[in-house]
Design an enzyme around this catalytic site. Structure first.
Site, PDB file in Angstrom:
ATOM      1  CB  THR A 100      68.365  21.086 -47.509  1.00 15.25           C
ATOM      2  OG1 THR A 100      68.426  20.088 -48.509  1.00 15.25           O
ATOM      3  CG2 THR A 100      69.605  21.922 -47.519  1.00 15.25           C
ATOM      4  CD  GLU A 101      63.689  22.866 -47.425  1.00 15.78           C
ATOM      5  OE1 GLU A 101      63.206  24.015 -47.671  1.00 15.78           O
ATOM      6  OE2 GLU A 101      64.627  22.824 -46.492  1.00 15.78           O
TER       7      GLU A 101
END
Length: 646
Positions: free
Chosen positions: A324-325
């Site tokens: 995930t970012e």
């Protein structure tokens, strides 16, 4: 004695002045310093100060109903907002749309990296992220309304390359969050889902002569936090506030605490809940067929989240690294209120470092949602339906991933479908179209993707589109779906339609799909059969998918082994029906054909009913000086081979 930095919430809030620039931590519903937001809101409501603040934040940090940064909506409290997301503070977004405050919507990763620039005393950040989107100053510069006129994004052409320069805004106050603090202000994050940008934010405020206020769950003895466990050193922290109640320090708005999300324990994932077979799962299943084995993947919020569950259900999770970012790497990505974290993660890194990795091309694939899509392949997720949502990390991720899958239902607002007997039935069409002539705002530029030859597909429950050099092409249709009635009638534009294939029937049957064997090419040897009487090697590539060069190399290895077993040159007939070869791999595939002709084939003939597949194959073979024998039917290919063989 060490300076005791533990103070009350009221004392900490009293340090914030009118017109200050305040940055806060938090990602979606996790890691939010809720007590600090509450304290700031209460002080303003009671005293009218501090007023006219600038709020800087990366992702949305709230529940969309008034918590998190949503508490800061009171008129006069904020004068300007620079954020990656407005959707989780809807009243603040409404104020921006009503021209009551100044506002900028910039890419999440850019804001995250700008904290470092501020900390280092740099004027800003050069980046290619945002080119040809609404963030590009030639197309709006990220301004969200008419009263916002100052340019904080500049366009530059440096030695023939296009760049955007993002101007850094100096920070006066940083709200950060941790788990434990000692009296000197050393902060650890052992019970947090993510570490985010707390260190960079604290440095940015401290080096600008500002203040850093940390919210924690508990105070521990001086020196009891191990040096390597200190995420933010006490030299950067001015005030430590213990959350007054456990509810103000929840892991996220839906979970008080989950040790697996914090990385303190590992838990079995085999018993994770199986997704019901609905339109969301069909979309996730089809997108999962694009997963690159041993690749690094990012999944967006919404429909893409389901890919993690599908990969786990199909036993494919060990062969993919999901990220995930926000900084989670590996494990099973969390969804809902826990989105951004991961169960059994391999590691959690700082958000700005994750975006460094993404921006540099580290992602093999991403799957992201789509609110609107248009005839040029542009996608909008930032401003639609009269709502200012924001781009989040979408622009960083979509522009820099090696391949992109956009996923979402074909229409929305009341859509009802039935999945039965391996088919999809549309029971009630959604009120809102997604495929338009023009998107309201360009969050992803189709033209820019075409220019860079970036592979892009658009997956819905009823069909799949591909962004080719000629435009948007309809390439797959679900069983039971009528192209005219269920697809074209609900689009504002007509895509290129040339013999689209049926979507894989396995997507619509509630049982395992065999995704693991498919993606790892475990059954590749079964696709090759030899007829000794005619000395023909039959190669069945129907439904075969070449996502990476490794797929082509594995096919070459399988063919060589088959030919060596025969012990002489063979004639080959290759079935390309339904085969999918990534556009960037056609030259590698043609090179393999050339190698086989030079060493193992007497001659070869291929067939494919798809006109597009025949065209691409002929182009690739002609480029290498090979005879482009790609026929429309199996019989024609075999007849050619027999004539040439004789």
């Amino acid at each position: 004695m060490a300076n005791n930095k533990v103070t009350t919430l009221e004392q900490a809030m009293a340090l914030i002045r009118d017109n200050d620039v305040v940055t806060t931590s938090g990602f979606v519903q996790s890691c939010i310093p809720e007590a600090l937001h509450m304290g700031l809101e209460q002080r303003y409501v009671e005293t009218g100060h501090p007023k006219n603040l600038t709020l800087i934040m990366t992702a949305g940090a709230g529940d969309s109903k008034g918590l998190g940064t949503g508490r800061l909506h009171h008129e006069g409290l904020l004068g300007r907002v620079i954020a990656g997301n407005f959707g989780r503070m809807p009243k603040v977004a409404e104020a921006a749309q009503a021209n009551k405050i100044l506002g900028y919507n910039l890419p999440q990763g850019v804001i995250s990296q700008l904290y470092r620039a501020c900390a280092a005393g740099q004027p800003g950040l050069f980046s290619k992220v945002g080119l040809y989107t609404y963030v590009d100053p030639r197309f709006g510069g990220g301004k969200v309304n008419e009263v916002t006129t100052e340019d904080i994004v500049k366009y530059h052409n440096i030695q023939g390359e296009e760049w955007l320069f993002y101007i850094a805004t100096k920070i006066d106050v940083a709200f950060i969050r941790g788990t434990s603090a000692d009296p000197s202000g050393n902060i650890s994050m052992e019970k947090e889902t993510l570490v985010l940008d707390n260190l960079a934010q604290a440095m940015a405020a401290r080096n600008n002569g500002g203040i850093v206020i940390a919210q924690v769950e508990r105070i521990v003895e001086q020196g009891s936090i191990k040096p390597k466990d200190v995420e933010v050193p006490g030299i950067l922290v001015d005030c430590v506030v213990v959350a007054p109640t456990p509810e103000l320090h929840r892991m996220n708005y839906g979970v008080m605490y989950n040790a697996a999300l914090a990385g303190e324990v590992r838990v079995p994932v085999e018993g994770m809940a199986k997704m019901p077979l609905d339109e969301r799962k069909v979309i996730a299943r089809r997108a999962a067929f694009e997963l690159p084995p041993n690749g690094v993947v990012n999944l967006g919020v919404g429909a893409p989240e389901g890919i993690s569950a599908v990969a786990n259900e199909e036993k494919f999770t060990p062969y993919i690294t999901l990220t995930t970012e926000a900084g989670a790497i590996g494990g099973v990505l969390a969804s809902g209120s826990s989105f951004g974290g991961a169960t059994n993660a391999d590691s959690i890194i700082q958000q700005n470092q994750q975006f460094d990795f993404y921006d540099g091309g580290g992602l093999d694939m991403t799957c992201l949602g789509m609110a609107e899509c248009d005839v040029q392949g542009n996608v909008n997720t930032s401003k639609f339906g009269g709502r200012l949502n924001g781009c989040g990390g979408f622009i960083n991720i979509s522009q820099n991933a090696r391949s992109v899958v956009f996923a979402g239902t074909f229409t929305n607002g009341g859509l009802k479908v039935e999945i039965a007997d391996g088919k999809l039935n549309i029971l009630q069409e959604g009120r809102n179209r997604k495929f338009l002539n023009y998107v309201e705002q360009i969050t992803f530029s189709g033209k820019f993707a075409q220019k860079r030859k970036q592979p892009v597909i658009y997956v819905t429950e009823r069909c799949v589109f591909r962004l080719g050099q000629r435009g948007m092409e309809l390439i797959e249709v679900a069983p039971g779906v009528d192209i005219e009635k269920n697809i074209l009638a609900h689009m504002a534009f007509k895509p290129i339609v040339e013999e689209p294939e049926l979507m894989d029937k396995r997507l619509f049957i509630d049982e395992p799909m065999g995704l693991l064997a498919e993606l790892l090419n475990l059954n590749l040897h079964e696709r090759v059969q030899y007829d000794p009487d005619r000395n023909i090697l039959f190669v069945n590539l129907e439904g075969w998918h070449a996502r990476t060069k490794k797929d082509v190399d594995e096919l070459r290895k399988t063919l060589i082994e088959a030919c060596q077993k025969v012990g002489k040159r063979v004639n080959s007939v290759v079935n390309h029906d339904g085969a999918k070869i990534a556009e960037a791999l056609y030259d590698d595939y043609a090179e393999m054909i050339q190698y086989m002709l030079e060493h193992y084939y007497a001659t070869t003939a291929r067939y494919a009913t798809s006109a597009f597949a025949r065209l691409k194959m002929k182009e690739a073979m002609t480029k290498r000086g090979l005879s482009p024998h790609v026929f429309e039917r199996k019989e024609a290919a075999q007849a050619f081979l027999e004539v040439v063989g004789n």
